[in-house]
Design a protein around this motif. Structure first.
Motif, short mmCIF file in Angstrom:
data_model
loop_
_atom_site.label_atom_id
_atom_site.label_comp_id
_atom_site.label_asym_id
_atom_site.label_seq_id
_atom_site.Cartn_x
_atom_site.Cartn_y
_atom_site.Cartn_z
N LEU A 123 0.83 -1.21 0.00
CA LEU A 123 0.00 0.00 0.00
C LEU A 123 0.87 1.26 0.00
O LEU A 123 0.61 2.22 -0.74
N LEU A 124 1.89 1.26 0.83
CA LEU A 124 2.76 2.43 0.90
C LEU A 124 3.50 2.64 -0.41
O LEU A 124 3.64 3.78 -0.88
N SER A 125 3.97 1.56 -1.00
CA SER A 125 4.72 1.66 -2.25
C SER A 125 3.89 2.28 -3.36
O SER A 125 4.37 3.11 -4.14
N GLU A 126 2.62 1.90 -3.40
CA GLU A 126 1.74 2.46 -4.43
C GLU A 126 1.57 3.96 -4.26
O GLU A 126 1.30 4.67 -5.23
N GLY A 127 1.73 4.44 -3.04
CA GLY A 127 1.62 5.87 -2.78
C GLY A 127 2.94 6.59 -2.70
O GLY A 127 3.00 7.75 -2.26
N GLY A 128 4.04 5.93 -3.09
CA GLY A 128 5.35 6.57 -3.09
C GLY A 128 5.99 6.69 -1.72
O GLY A 128 6.89 7.52 -1.52
N LEU A 129 5.54 5.86 -0.77
CA LEU A 129 6.09 5.89 0.58
C LEU A 129 6.78 4.57 0.90
O LEU A 129 6.53 3.55 0.24
N ARG A 130 7.61 4.59 1.92
CA ARG A 130 8.27 3.36 2.36
C ARG A 130 8.48 3.41 3.86
O ARG A 130 8.46 4.47 4.49
N LEU A 131 8.68 2.23 4.44
CA LEU A 131 8.96 2.12 5.86
C LEU A 131 10.45 2.34 6.13
O LEU A 131 11.30 1.88 5.37
N GLY A 132 10.75 3.01 7.24
CA GLY A 132 12.13 3.14 7.66
C GLY A 132 12.65 1.82 8.20
O GLY A 132 11.89 0.89 8.46
N GLU A 133 13.96 1.74 8.41
CA GLU A 133 14.58 0.50 8.86
C GLU A 133 15.37 0.67 10.15
O GLU A 133 16.18 -0.18 10.49
N HIS A 134 15.12 1.75 10.87
CA HIS A 134 15.88 2.02 12.09
C HIS A 134 14.94 2.41 13.23
O HIS A 134 13.77 2.72 13.02
N GLY A 135 15.50 2.41 14.44
CA GLY A 135 14.71 2.71 15.61
C GLY A 135 14.50 4.19 15.87
O GLY A 135 13.83 4.56 16.84
N ILE A 136 15.05 5.04 15.01
CA ILE A 136 14.83 6.48 15.12
C ILE A 136 14.93 7.04 13.71
O ILE A 136 15.55 6.44 12.82
N ASP A 137 14.28 8.17 13.49
CA ASP A 137 14.28 8.78 12.16
C ASP A 137 15.69 9.25 11.83
O ASP A 137 16.21 10.18 12.44
N ALA A 138 16.29 8.59 10.85
CA ALA A 138 17.67 8.90 10.48
C ALA A 138 17.77 10.20 9.68
O ALA A 138 18.87 10.74 9.54
N HIS A 139 16.65 10.71 9.18
CA HIS A 139 16.70 11.81 8.22
C HIS A 139 16.11 13.12 8.72
O HIS A 139 16.57 14.19 8.31
N ARG A 140 15.10 13.07 9.59
CA ARG A 140 14.35 14.28 9.93
C ARG A 140 14.36 14.54 11.43
O ARG A 140 14.37 13.59 12.23
N PRO A 141 14.31 15.81 11.83
CA PRO A 141 14.14 16.12 13.25
C PRO A 141 12.70 15.83 13.67
O PRO A 141 11.81 15.67 12.81
N PRO A 142 12.44 15.78 14.97
CA PRO A 142 11.07 15.48 15.41
C PRO A 142 10.08 16.57 14.99
O PRO A 142 10.37 17.77 15.11
N ARG A 143 8.94 16.11 14.51
CA ARG A 143 7.87 17.04 14.12
C ARG A 143 6.54 16.33 14.33
O ARG A 143 6.28 15.30 13.70
N ARG A 144 5.73 16.84 15.22
CA ARG A 144 4.46 16.18 15.51
C ARG A 144 3.45 16.47 14.41
O ARG A 144 3.19 17.63 14.07
N LEU A 145 2.85 15.40 13.87
CA LEU A 145 1.87 15.52 12.80
C LEU A 145 0.44 15.45 13.30
O LEU A 145 -0.47 16.02 12.69
N LEU A 146 0.22 14.71 14.37
CA LEU A 146 -1.14 14.50 14.86
C LEU A 146 -1.49 15.57 15.89
O LEU A 146 -0.81 15.70 16.92
#
Length: 409
Positions: A123-146
């Motif tokens: 489902l994610l792939s069809e929408g251009g998204l993917r799951l991370g592979e680490h226990g913390i976001d390796a790319h982005r600082p924290p940002r609350r979405l909800l």
């Protein structure tokens, strides 16, 4: 495994004394009986496939999840379970989590979760998204979405103690293993072992060194964030050995409130107030049974009694490697004698939480403990041959990598 229920008391019943609150916590948090079931909760950061550092938006996640979208982003719809029975939730920073249905064996759990992860990944792939592979976001600082009253109040409460709460809420991804509490005679040993295994297993499966585009220098930056928060919320009870029920009741009563549900949408608690303070009058009304259960859901120690034992200290793992720590824990809790032996092996390093997230297997004592626990678990695996080989090879590869790193120092 069993779940929190309200068989003993109505949800709206007011609990006006400390004794009533203690009794309710005791009734719902430890469901004892012969160990039979196992479950897992897998959490991932979510990224744009071609730009993992780009911000994520809830609308994109809602769109790709479709009928599986949780109510936090699709409140008008009750989400459908995944094909093998797992449910999807969304964490404050957009992390996705699959909570498995309870399974009668590790092999059955692996089959079900593998099917659900494949469906989610598609489902994610069809929408251009993917799951991370680490226990913390390796790319982005924290940002609350909800933007919910719960998460807004939690964030403000955590901010009073520093930055770790925001990182925990919006950047971390864990792997949780759910084990039956066992019979009353087994409960004390299973509780103590689940805690004692924390440092060596954190070290063995550390997978979160890089956060927001930089190397943190830590083996598990995810666990460092949790440990850096208010210890009354995220550290183990002071008495991890002994009577777990009494230890947990004391922990829950002394834990600070991080949010209090109200009709006006602002759920901030009185500053510094604990659950015990609420019972003794710090708020205009006494807590209900439902309020107490909600408070318990805001406590995040390494092991949380939730009717069963919820082991919460593991980093998310890459790909299908999640089954290695799950199978290892299941093997170490396979029977009472094995669990007692695991406790003996882990006890010398049971307090090395900081070294575990800082140094991982570079700590010689933790590496030795992890290696001996691996040997014990390998002898107790109850899996098909190919899956057993995968588990053992995954763990041995981590130990070998640590040995090579040590030789290069």
């Amino acid at each position: 495994m069993t779940t929190l229920d309200r068989d003993t008391i109505d949800a709206d019943h007011e609990l006006r004394t400390l004794e009533a609150v203690e009794g309710h916590i005791r009734a719902i948090c430890f469901k004892t009986g012969p160990p039979e079931l196992i479950g897992a909760e897998l959490e991932w950061t979510v990224h744009h496939a071609t730009a993992p550092q780009a911000p994520l938006h809830p609308a994109a996640v809602r769109r790709v999840l479709g009928p599986h979208a949780p109510t936090t982003i699709r409140p008008e719809h009750s989400p459908d379970p995944l094909p093998a029975g797992g449910s999807v939730t969304l964490e404050p920073g957009g992390q996705l989590e699959i909570s498995s249905a309870p399974a009668p064996s590790t092999a059955a759990l692996h089959a079900a979760v593998t099917a659900d992860v494949a469906h989610l990944t598609s489902l994610l792939s069809e929408g251009g998204l993917r799951l991370g592979e680490h226990g913390i976001d390796a790319h982005r600082p924290p940002r609350r979405l909800l933007d919910t009253p719960r998460y807004a109040a939690m964030e403000r409460t955590f901010d009073t103690r520093g930055p770790h709460g925001r990182v925990m809420m919006s950047s971390t991804a864990g792997l949780q293993v759910c084990l039956d509490a066992g019979t009353p005679a087994e409960l004390g040993v299973r509780w103590a072992t689940a805690h004692a295994l924390g440092p060596p297993l954190i070290a063995l499966f550390a997978n979160s060194a890089r956060h927001a585009g930089r190397d943190t220098g830590l083996a598990s930056a995810r666990m460092a964030a949790w440990w850096g928060m208010d210890p009354r919320l995220t550290h183990p009870p002071l008495e991890p050995v002994g009577d777990p029920v009494t230890a947990w009741v004391r922990y829950a009563l002394a834990a600070p409130l991080v949010c209090v549900r109200r009709g006006d949408g602002r759920w901030d608690p009185p500053p510094g107030a604990t659950l015990a303070d609420w019972v003794t009058g710090v708020l205009p009304r006494p807590p209900t049974a439902s309020d107490v259960e909600y408070h318990l859901s805001t406590l995040f120690p390494p092991v949380r009694p939730h009717g069963y034992l919820e082991v919460r200290y593991l980093d998310a793992q890459p790909g299908d490697e999640w089954i290695a720590p799950v199978a290892m824990l299941a093997a170490l809790f396979a029977d009472h004698r094995t669990t007692e032996r695991a406790l003996e092996l882990a006890q010398p390093v049971a307090g090395r939480w900081r070294s575990a997230y800082r140094r991982g297997l570079a700590d010689p004592a933790l590496r030795r403990s992890a290696a001996t626990l691996t040997e014990l678990a390998a002898d107790r695996l109850s899996l098909p041959a190919d899956l057993s080989t995968h588990v053992v090879e995954t763990v041995q590869r981590r130990l070998r990598r640590a040995d090579v790193t040590e030789e290069q120092r």
